[in-house]
Design a protein around this motif. Structure first.
Motif, PDB file in Angstrom:
ATOM      1  N   ILE A 160      -2.558 -29.760  19.864  1.00  0.00           N
ATOM      2  CA  ILE A 160      -2.630 -28.318  20.112  1.00  0.00           C
ATOM      3  C   ILE A 160      -2.084 -27.997  21.500  1.00  0.00           C
ATOM      4  CG2 ILE A 160      -4.192 -26.368  20.449  1.00  0.00           C
ATOM      5  CD1 ILE A 160      -5.985 -27.576  18.287  1.00  0.00           C
ATOM      6  N   ARG A 161      -2.464 -28.825  22.462  1.00  0.00           N
ATOM      7  CA  ARG A 161      -2.046 -28.605  23.848  1.00  0.00           C
ATOM      8  C   ARG A 161      -0.524 -28.686  24.002  1.00  0.00           C
ATOM      9  NH1 ARG A 161      -2.912 -26.124  28.572  1.00  0.00           N
ATOM     10  NH2 ARG A 161      -1.702 -27.131  30.197  1.00  0.00           N
ATOM     11  N   HIS A 162       0.085 -29.656  23.340  1.00  0.00           N
ATOM     12  CA  HIS A 162       1.517 -29.919  23.529  1.00  0.00           C
ATOM     13  C   HIS A 162       2.365 -29.489  22.334  1.00  0.00           C
ATOM     14  CE1 HIS A 162       0.450 -32.089  27.144  1.00  0.00           C
ATOM     15  NE2 HIS A 162      -0.358 -32.880  26.463  1.00  0.00           N
ATOM     16  N   ASN A 163       1.799 -28.658  21.481  1.00  0.00           N
ATOM     17  CA  ASN A 163       2.497 -28.225  20.263  1.00  0.00           C
ATOM     18  C   ASN A 163       3.875 -27.654  20.563  1.00  0.00           C
ATOM     19  OD1 ASN A 163       2.879 -27.280  17.513  1.00  0.00           O
ATOM     20  ND2 ASN A 163       2.350 -25.257  18.253  1.00  0.00           N
ATOM     21  N   ALA A 164       3.967 -26.719  21.480  1.00  0.00           N
ATOM     22  CA  ALA A 164       5.235 -26.038  21.761  1.00  0.00           C
ATOM     23  C   ALA A 164       6.273 -27.001  22.326  1.00  0.00           C
ATOM     24  CB  ALA A 164       5.003 -24.892  22.737  1.00  0.00           C
TER      25      ALA A 164
ATOM     26  N   ARG B 225       5.367 -22.390  25.392  1.00  0.00           N
ATOM     27  CA  ARG B 225       4.521 -23.467  25.930  1.00  0.00           C
ATOM     28  C   ARG B 225       3.492 -22.886  26.889  1.00  0.00           C
ATOM     29  NH1 ARG B 225       8.712 -22.978  29.306  1.00  0.00           N
ATOM     30  NH2 ARG B 225       8.486 -23.586  31.493  1.00  0.00           N
ATOM     31  N   PRO B 226       2.280 -23.450  26.920  1.00  0.00           N
ATOM     32  CA  PRO B 226       1.262 -22.957  27.853  1.00  0.00           C
ATOM     33  C   PRO B 226       1.680 -23.204  29.297  1.00  0.00           C
ATOM     34  CG  PRO B 226       0.330 -24.517  26.251  1.00  0.00           C
ATOM     35  CD  PRO B 226       1.789 -24.543  26.087  1.00  0.00           C
ATOM     36  N   LYS B 227       1.428 -22.250  30.134  1.00  0.00           N
ATOM     37  CA  LYS B 227       1.732 -22.437  31.553  1.00  0.00           C
ATOM     38  C   LYS B 227       0.716 -23.401  32.162  1.00  0.00           C
ATOM     39  CE  LYS B 227       5.083 -19.512  31.332  1.00  0.00           C
ATOM     40  NZ  LYS B 227       5.105 -19.365  29.867  1.00  0.00           N
ATOM     41  N   LYS B 228       1.001 -23.874  33.340  1.00  0.00           N
ATOM     42  CA  LYS B 228       0.145 -24.850  34.000  1.00  0.00           C
ATOM     43  C   LYS B 228      -1.285 -24.326  34.122  1.00  0.00           C
ATOM     44  CE  LYS B 228       0.010 -27.907  37.994  1.00  0.00           C
ATOM     45  NZ  LYS B 228       0.641 -28.280  39.286  1.00  0.00           N
ATOM     46  N   ASP B 229      -2.239 -25.166  33.753  1.00  0.00           N
ATOM     47  CA  ASP B 229      -3.676 -24.846  33.796  1.00  0.00           C
ATOM     48  C   ASP B 229      -4.086 -23.760  32.796  1.00  0.00           C
ATOM     49  OD1 ASP B 229      -4.016 -26.714  35.852  1.00  0.00           O
ATOM     50  OD2 ASP B 229      -3.571 -25.213  37.387  1.00  0.00           O
ATOM     51  N   GLN B 230      -3.186 -23.364  31.936  1.00  0.00           N
ATOM     52  CA  GLN B 230      -3.517 -22.360  30.906  1.00  0.00           C
ATOM     53  C   GLN B 230      -3.935 -23.071  29.630  1.00  0.00           C
ATOM     54  OE1 GLN B 230      -0.250 -19.828  29.844  1.00  0.00           O
ATOM     55  NE2 GLN B 230      -1.409 -18.700  28.300  1.00  0.00           N
ATOM     56  N   LYS B 231      -5.081 -22.687  29.084  1.00  0.00           N
ATOM     57  CA  LYS B 231      -5.565 -23.301  27.856  1.00  0.00           C
ATOM     58  C   LYS B 231      -4.812 -22.712  26.665  1.00  0.00           C
ATOM     59  CE  LYS B 231      -9.758 -24.202  25.183  1.00  0.00           C
ATOM     60  NZ  LYS B 231     -11.217 -23.962  25.058  1.00  0.00           N
ATOM     61  N   PRO B 232      -4.227 -23.585  25.817  1.00  0.00           N
ATOM     62  CA  PRO B 232      -3.491 -23.063  24.655  1.00  0.00           C
ATOM     63  C   PRO B 232      -4.425 -22.415  23.644  1.00  0.00           C
ATOM     64  CG  PRO B 232      -3.688 -25.452  24.521  1.00  0.00           C
ATOM     65  CD  PRO B 232      -4.228 -25.051  25.870  1.00  0.00           C
ATOM     66  N   ALA B 233      -3.955 -21.344  23.041  1.00  0.00           N
ATOM     67  CA  ALA B 233      -4.771 -20.647  22.036  1.00  0.00           C
ATOM     68  C   ALA B 233      -4.712 -21.407  20.710  1.00  0.00           C
ATOM     69  CB  ALA B 233      -4.249 -19.226  21.848  1.00  0.00           C
TER      70      ALA B 233
ATOM     71  N   ARG C  50     -15.642 -44.230  16.452  1.00  0.00           N
ATOM     72  CA  ARG C  50     -14.464 -44.436  17.298  1.00  0.00           C
ATOM     73  C   ARG C  50     -13.244 -43.717  16.715  1.00  0.00           C
ATOM     74  NH1 ARG C  50     -13.023 -50.458  19.112  1.00  0.00           N
ATOM     75  NH2 ARG C  50     -15.037 -50.090  20.133  1.00  0.00           N
ATOM     76  N   ILE C  51     -13.074 -43.810  15.391  1.00  0.00           N
ATOM     77  CA  ILE C  51     -11.948 -43.129  14.744  1.00  0.00           C
ATOM     78  C   ILE C  51     -12.124 -41.621  14.837  1.00  0.00           C
ATOM     79  CG2 ILE C  51     -10.861 -42.667  12.511  1.00  0.00           C
ATOM     80  CD1 ILE C  51     -11.209 -45.597  11.828  1.00  0.00           C
ATOM     81  N   ALA C  52     -13.339 -41.134  14.648  1.00  0.00           N
ATOM     82  CA  ALA C  52     -13.605 -39.694  14.757  1.00  0.00           C
ATOM     83  C   ALA C  52     -13.280 -39.186  16.158  1.00  0.00           C
ATOM     84  CB  ALA C  52     -15.063 -39.410  14.415  1.00  0.00           C
ATOM     85  N   ALA C  53     -13.654 -39.968  17.176  1.00  0.00           N
ATOM     86  CA  ALA C  53     -13.351 -39.576  18.553  1.00  0.00           C
ATOM     87  C   ALA C  53     -11.850 -39.572  18.801  1.00  0.00           C
ATOM     88  CB  ALA C  53     -14.044 -40.532  19.524  1.00  0.00           C
ATOM     89  N   GLY C  54     -11.154 -40.567  18.223  1.00  0.00           N
ATOM     90  CA  GLY C  54      -9.700 -40.622  18.363  1.00  0.00           C
ATOM     91  C   GLY C  54      -9.018 -39.438  17.699  1.00  0.00           C
ATOM     92  N   LEU C  55      -9.523 -39.054  16.534  1.00  0.00           N
ATOM     93  CA  LEU C  55      -8.964 -37.899  15.836  1.00  0.00           C
ATOM     94  C   LEU C  55      -9.173 -36.613  16.632  1.00  0.00           C
ATOM     95  CD1 LEU C  55     -10.054 -38.606  12.139  1.00  0.00           C
ATOM     96  CD2 LEU C  55      -7.740 -38.717  13.071  1.00  0.00           C
ATOM     97  N   ALA C  56     -10.366 -36.462  17.190  1.00  0.00           N
ATOM     98  CA  ALA C  56     -10.658 -35.262  17.989  1.00  0.00           C
ATOM     99  C   ALA C  56      -9.742 -35.189  19.207  1.00  0.00           C
ATOM    100  CB  ALA C  56     -12.125 -35.268  18.419  1.00  0.00           C
ATOM    101  N   SER C  57      -9.514 -36.349  19.841  1.00  0.00           N
ATOM    102  CA  SER C  57      -8.629 -36.397  21.005  1.00  0.00           C
ATOM    103  C   SER C  57      -7.185 -36.082  20.614  1.00  0.00           C
ATOM    104  CB  SER C  57      -8.712 -37.785  21.651  1.00  0.00           C
ATOM    105  OG  SER C  57      -7.820 -37.888  22.726  1.00  0.00           O
ATOM    106  N   ALA C  58      -6.751 -36.640  19.465  1.00  0.00           N
ATOM    107  CA  ALA C  58      -5.390 -36.379  18.986  1.00  0.00           C
ATOM    108  C   ALA C  58      -5.208 -34.901  18.659  1.00  0.00           C
ATOM    109  CB  ALA C  58      -5.104 -37.233  17.760  1.00  0.00           C
ATOM    110  N   LYS C  59      -6.212 -34.303  18.047  1.00  0.00           N
ATOM    111  CA  LYS C  59      -6.144 -32.881  17.708  1.00  0.00           C
ATOM    112  C   LYS C  59      -5.970 -32.036  18.967  1.00  0.00           C
ATOM    113  CE  LYS C  59      -9.030 -29.125  15.918  1.00  0.00           C
ATOM    114  NZ  LYS C  59     -10.327 -28.767  15.281  1.00  0.00           N
TER     115      LYS C  59
END
Length: 224
Positions: A198-202, A98-106, A185-194
């Motif tokens: 990625i951020r919370h994958n681990a 998992r990414p550490k705090k304030d670390q951007k996931p690769a 709106r759906i495109a923006a929602g998809l981008a946010s979900a993506k």
């Protein structure tokens, strides 16, 4: 027997539904220049490959417990504990990554190349994530061992594997249907979900694997 097997594997299918990387892949395709065509190709390839993998594993374990109730009991105990240990190990590995705090996931490197994909390459990626994904393969093995160990006709083994594959692909199917819209709106929602996936994958995977481990542990104790 069919409904018993299906009841055992559906919880495993839900773990595949919310597996982050296939969802990220189909969202990336939907946001790309070829949108829905690529997403449909990816989703179909993923579902078919996951079905073939599950059916092959089900066929391989079919008959291993027939006509021997003691061996059947031992088989379920060993399989249950083995998969519980595997899923708990995968949970531990995911938590460590998992990414550490304030670390951007690769981001996976293959995401950057997906804008140039056509339907053929999209289908190839779906095939790869369906049968060669280190996170999904243990789930398919667990499902295959359940389906194959139940005494039912080959036609029902085929049907149960197909239902499992379709349910496992519901997340991708839903995204492909909804994400094919041209709505900003759906495109923006998809981008946010993506971004969130990625951020919370681990962390998502760690929680999933803990739940799967607990499920397999319960199956092992039930066999005593």
């Amino acid at each position: 027997m069919f409904w018993h097997a299906l009841g055992e594997v559906v919880p495993l299918a839900f773990a595949v539904i919310i597996s982050p990387m296939p969802l990220v892949a189909v969202i990336t395709l939907l946001l790309g220049p070829r949108g829905r065509r690529n997403a449909v190709a990816f989703t179909l390839a993923f579902a078919v490959s996951f079905f073939v993998l599950t059916l092959a594993l089900s066929s391989g374990s079919k008959g291993t417990t027939e006509n021997d109730s003691f061996f059947a009991q031992v088989f379920h105990i060993v399989i249950g504990f083995a998969f519980a240990a595997l899923f708990f190990y995968l949970a531990f590995r995911s938590w460590q990554k998992r990414p550490k705090k304030d670390q951007k996931p690769a981001e996976p490197k293959w995401l950057a190349a997906m804008d140039s994909f056509g339907p053929a390459k999209s289908a190839g990626l779906g095939l790869l994530l369906g049968v060669a994904n280190i996170k999904n393969v243990p789930i398919a093995i667990a499902a295959g061992s359940v389906i194959g160990s139940v005494d039912m006709a080959w036609s029902l083994v085929f049907l149960c594997s197909a239902v499992f594959a379709v349910v496992s692909s519901l997340g991708l199917i839903l995204l492909t249907v909804v994400g094919g819209s041209t709505s900003p709106r759906i495109a923006a929602g998809l981008a946010s979900a993506k971004s969130g996936l990625i951020r919370h994958n681990a962390i998502i995977l760690a929680v999933l694997f803990v739940l799967l481990g607990a499920l397999q542990l319960g199956r092992a104790f039930e066999a005593f």
